[in-house]
Scaffold this active site. Sequence first.
Site, mmCIF file in Angstrom:
data_model
loop_
_atom_site.group_PDB
_atom_site.id
_atom_site.type_symbol
_atom_site.label_atom_id
_atom_site.label_comp_id
_atom_site.label_asym_id
_atom_site.label_seq_id
_atom_site.Cartn_x
_atom_site.Cartn_y
_atom_site.Cartn_z
ATOM 1 N N CYS A 195 5.796 -0.374 4.088
ATOM 2 C CA CYS A 195 4.905 -0.825 4.981
ATOM 3 C C CYS A 195 4.667 -2.160 4.989
ATOM 4 C CB CYS A 195 3.502 -0.117 4.640
ATOM 5 S SG CYS A 195 2.907 -0.423 2.977
ATOM 6 N N CYS A 212 -0.315 -5.562 2.827
ATOM 7 C CA CYS A 212 -0.967 -4.866 3.920
ATOM 8 C C CYS A 212 -2.382 -5.068 3.906
ATOM 9 C CB CYS A 212 -0.419 -3.294 3.888
ATOM 10 S SG CYS A 212 1.003 -3.174 4.781
ATOM 11 N N HIS A 219 0.353 11.339 6.949
ATOM 12 C CA HIS A 219 0.353 10.282 7.941
ATOM 13 C C HIS A 219 0.960 10.750 9.362
ATOM 14 C CE1 HIS A 219 0.769 8.528 3.783
ATOM 15 N NE2 HIS A 219 0.484 7.526 4.192
ATOM 16 N N GLU A 237 -4.527 2.322 -4.936
ATOM 17 C CA GLU A 237 -4.449 0.985 -4.181
ATOM 18 C C GLU A 237 -5.682 0.733 -3.706
ATOM 19 O OE1 GLU A 237 -1.044 2.741 -1.374
ATOM 20 O OE2 GLU A 237 0.064 1.554 -2.579
#
Lengths: 633, 633
Positions: free
Chosen positions: A394, A325, A126, A307
Amino acid sequence: MNIKTVPLSNVKITGGFWELRQRIMRDISIAATYYQLKVTGRINAFKLDWQPGMPNPPHVFWDSDTAKWVETACYSLITKPDHQLREQVDELVASIVSAQQPDGYLNTHFTVVEPDNRFTNLRDLHELYCAGHLMEAAVAHFQATGSSGFLDAMSRYAGLIDATFGPADEGKKPGYCGHPEIELALVKLAKVTGNEKYLNLAKFFINERGNVPYYYEIEAEQRGEPPKPPLQVFKDREYRQSHVPIRDMEDIVGHAVRAQYLMAGATDIALETGDAELARACHVLWDDATVKKMYITGGMGARPEGEAFDDAYELPNDTAYAETCAAIAMFLWGHRMMLLDTDARYADAMERALYNGILSGISLSGDKFFYVNPLTANLVNKSLERTTWFGCSCCPNNLTRLVLSLGQYVYTTTDDALQVHFYVEGEANTAIKEVPVTIKQTTAYPWDENVAITLTMLSEAEFTIQARIPGWCRSYSIWVNDTALDTTQLPVEMGYVALTGAWHDGDVINLKFDMPVERVHAHPAVAADRGRVALQRGPIIFCLEQVDNGQNLESIVLPASSDLDASFEPSFLGGVVVLQGNAVKQDIDGWKGKLYSTHASDAKTIALKAIPYFTWGNRNPREEMIVWIRESP
Amino acid sequence: MNIKTVPLSNVKITGGFWELRQRIMRDISIAATYYQLKVTGRINAFKLDWQPGMPNPPHVFWDSDTAKWVETACYSLITKPDHQLREQVDELVASIVSAQQPDGYLNTHFTVVEPDNRFTNLRDLHELYCAGHLMEAAVAHFQATGSSGFLDAMSRYAGLIDATFGPADEGKKPGYCGHPEIELALVKLAKVTGNEKYLNLAKFFINERGNVPYYYEIEAEQRGEPPKPPLQVFKDREYRQSHVPIRDMEDIVGHAVRAQYLMAGATDIALETGDAELARACHVLWDDATVKKMYITGGMGARPEGEAFDDAYELPNDTAYAETCAAIAMFLWGHRMMLLDTDARYADAMERALYNGILSGISLSGDKFFYVNPLTANLVNKSLERTTWFGCSCCPNNLTRLVLSLGQYVYTTTDDALQVHFYVEGEANTAIKEVPVTIKQTTAYPWDENVAITLTMLSEAEFTIQARIPGWCRSYSIWVNDTALDTTQLPVEMGYVALTGAWHDGDVINLKFDMPVERVHAHPAVAADRGRVALQRGPIIFCLEQVDNGQNLESIVLPASSDLDASFEPSFLGGVVVLQGNAVKQDIDGWKGKLYSTHASDAKTIALKAIPYFTWGNRNPREEMIVWIRESP
């Protein structure tokens, strides 16, 4: 066409549905999420005083959580000055900037935890994702304060990234981040700084992704990782949308947030460069995402494993992942698609997500959040309850930053027209044909079907107002200064009705979008919804909760003949429309000792009460909830 | 009550539904499965000539496959002598016996592949399971031939096992097999040899299972295996029903074949010992299995992972595992429960499995088999097709041995009564109150609702005929020698109607079980079947196939008002009843580009044709099939 957004600073939300949500976020959510950033160590991480052996090392995605908080707070400042919040933001921004290394690098995890491993694992860690969120925060901070310190710092970091990544033949690493985000952030940075280098870097990231040889596999080999089994390699590629170049994609696959952040960035590039091939891919993937893989709530990404997006029409309700998100990511992507071509289906999908699968992510109290947003709460998943924070957190600040920046999505302008995409009470200042115009919306939308648009202008001007006819709306009326228009004679292009004429100061356009209670069916290929209906009124999707309808919600059957009445209850769940009517409920008692019977269940009439989906779980958590109700014709 | 089965040698199936099935198995299946045993190396394994380094070592469960073939062939010989088959069986049996080691041990895998590891991994390696199947084969061979060579060999092996396993304080290993089977086999062996030692060993295995310390964990430690994570340990215990002693079980869990073979053995022990506590556990687990975890086809074990029972009411149709062997295991267990107390619900469940989820395991041609028996074939699992053999090929010979021994399950006798459990054309010889009686059934059941029972007796005798009223039957008529009885006045006890009187040679009892086409509903807690019906006529469960009803079977909705007609088609699928009537089918074409719509699908009327579930997949494999049809009231 030269389409432009009306920037956030020009749009004030002054009342109604969204003013309430923004107020709660200003009053509660911003402080509550700051508290979580603080106590988990994310704020202090920028002091760079963590040392090996100490507990709680800065995690790879911590910086992004803090960056989104800054961005949120800045949007709040842009739309409502607040001296105290401004001080808090500036102090945090100073701390962030202080963590920048002499060469421009800025990442708490890598600086203190593994300083030797910078840019060696783009796949998993990330690093550029965090950089992207910091860039977005810096842009927002500049817009909120006019102070360029953070923006300059992030420009320096962007310069370092640009010096590091790029075409291999320029001696750079041909990499791209495992979690897209930096692409759209670089486009923002390029726009605000006027520096094309950042746009070109974003273009490189978009174009390089998925090329052979696969960067992540080369990178993994360089790290000395043993090769993975072929099936795992294939899944890993799809998970990060790095299996083929974007232009060659026909289906949206893998991690739903990554996929849609990537496509938002790709759409930005298509917009900025006029790249028709890339635009084609954006359209193909948007259609796949929203016509085959979207929950009725706007929830995206059905599959908990990874996800991820599931196969077409695979939209199970109880195991629905539908990460907050991911719905936000669709909204952000849809906004860019809308700039590519002004087709109301983008705003329709955005609105669907906004009022349902996004807003469900936050409690009415403003301090608790859902990460996943299932459409059925039952034995499989009934332990679900909104919580103050997540290890991977997030969603909370993503939701607040969207809602507090909502104003910028309401309008766009083209050379001789104003587009009204969403119906939100408030005022916007813009100019059409260089004539300054203030547009004021007065509405209790989505609870009420009426929207009044008042124009304030210094001089008369001829232009077109393109007002979106919401996709859920099947009949509507329009008045201009109390004169009813014949809507059958009005041009409607791609879902926007065009009102062309010479407009004067004080002109009032009244729109009435009829809001009957509707029963919505899903495409027959959606196995989970067969024989079922969802209840909808306006953009709001409703659900049944156990607290209102008793246990065994799946035993409720709604006869086709049953009328449902909508009524606004001002002191219920913060003020919502509820739906009420009769249904039947199958009796489970007669089944004792039996598994199969030629005798159908006895049924009794019950009073059904449906509430907006986004308000579920705010009373008795850990109870049953359903969106799709069995229907008997 | 002194209940006795009427043994297989006394029951001849002479016509009708089961004679056809048995004929196909005698003519085709026995040879086809022998061929597979031969070419895969299972037959030759008993030569013990495999040596390290050679390909295709005998697998741990090979012996059981061969044993079940011998058992099947012996049942065929008992009911229909066949010189050629007898020679083939005797030759194979001689080969099996020749593989016995001097100390009585008999297992091809351990003898040649890992001779030093005998009895060191009862958990995984099927050692006593294979022994159990060989014992059952030996008993059948003795019954078929009167020759005791194989029986003596297996008694010697049982003696070795008895010397090895038992109470720790007798210096024995307190182990029990990971795959139950030997328990019920030892009870058979005890009965046929009269040696109580085998019964006591079975009792030990039943009573020791699940005690702390856990045998498999001690055994694994002794093998030097690293300990597994706690959750895995827990799952492993449940998988093999070794998590608690049987008496303490309240739910049936884990591998469905293992669980039900175990319970069949436990029921045997409860029957032989009068152990009320054990009988209670058998009842509790039977109820859990058949009232909460049984498919309408009699399929058992919903969960593919671990081939296991799922939670109560978790009975998904497309992912249904429903292993053929698990339905057979339920049948075998049910037979023993029936001896514990003559309640028709045992025969109801057995009959449900027999005509549906068991028989679906074999093709009409008799040479192809299903291992799993889903209730929906769709995109998820439509690659399913019956095949000639499996790597783990437990099901084919299990199915043939059941069908070829079916006669022994038809009747039981008590001191002064004859129980008729199943309606099968044929003749049985027994004695009631020491009076020899021949019972002849003439019936086209399950296609036809009439059963004629004719008694042939040398002398008059007073006794009771208890005829089972099938659980599916809601009205019936009885005639004795053409005199209609008032069925409302007849005693019905636990599902058996009692006809008491002085019976004479030539007396004819006519039973008529009305067989309307029925729509069956599932318990409302079964999520997969909500709003759906299954079609049933008599004991037969029907299904829809794509070849008869077109694609998208899930788009078919059956109105409650739609009449379905049953007709026997003698030259279709080997002669079956089919159901026909009108239904509606939703049109998928109108949905192009749409995922949700307020407009329900358009529907057109179609002619529906349903065939017996057990015949599915015999025409066009890899196409759609459904059992549970959406219904509109």
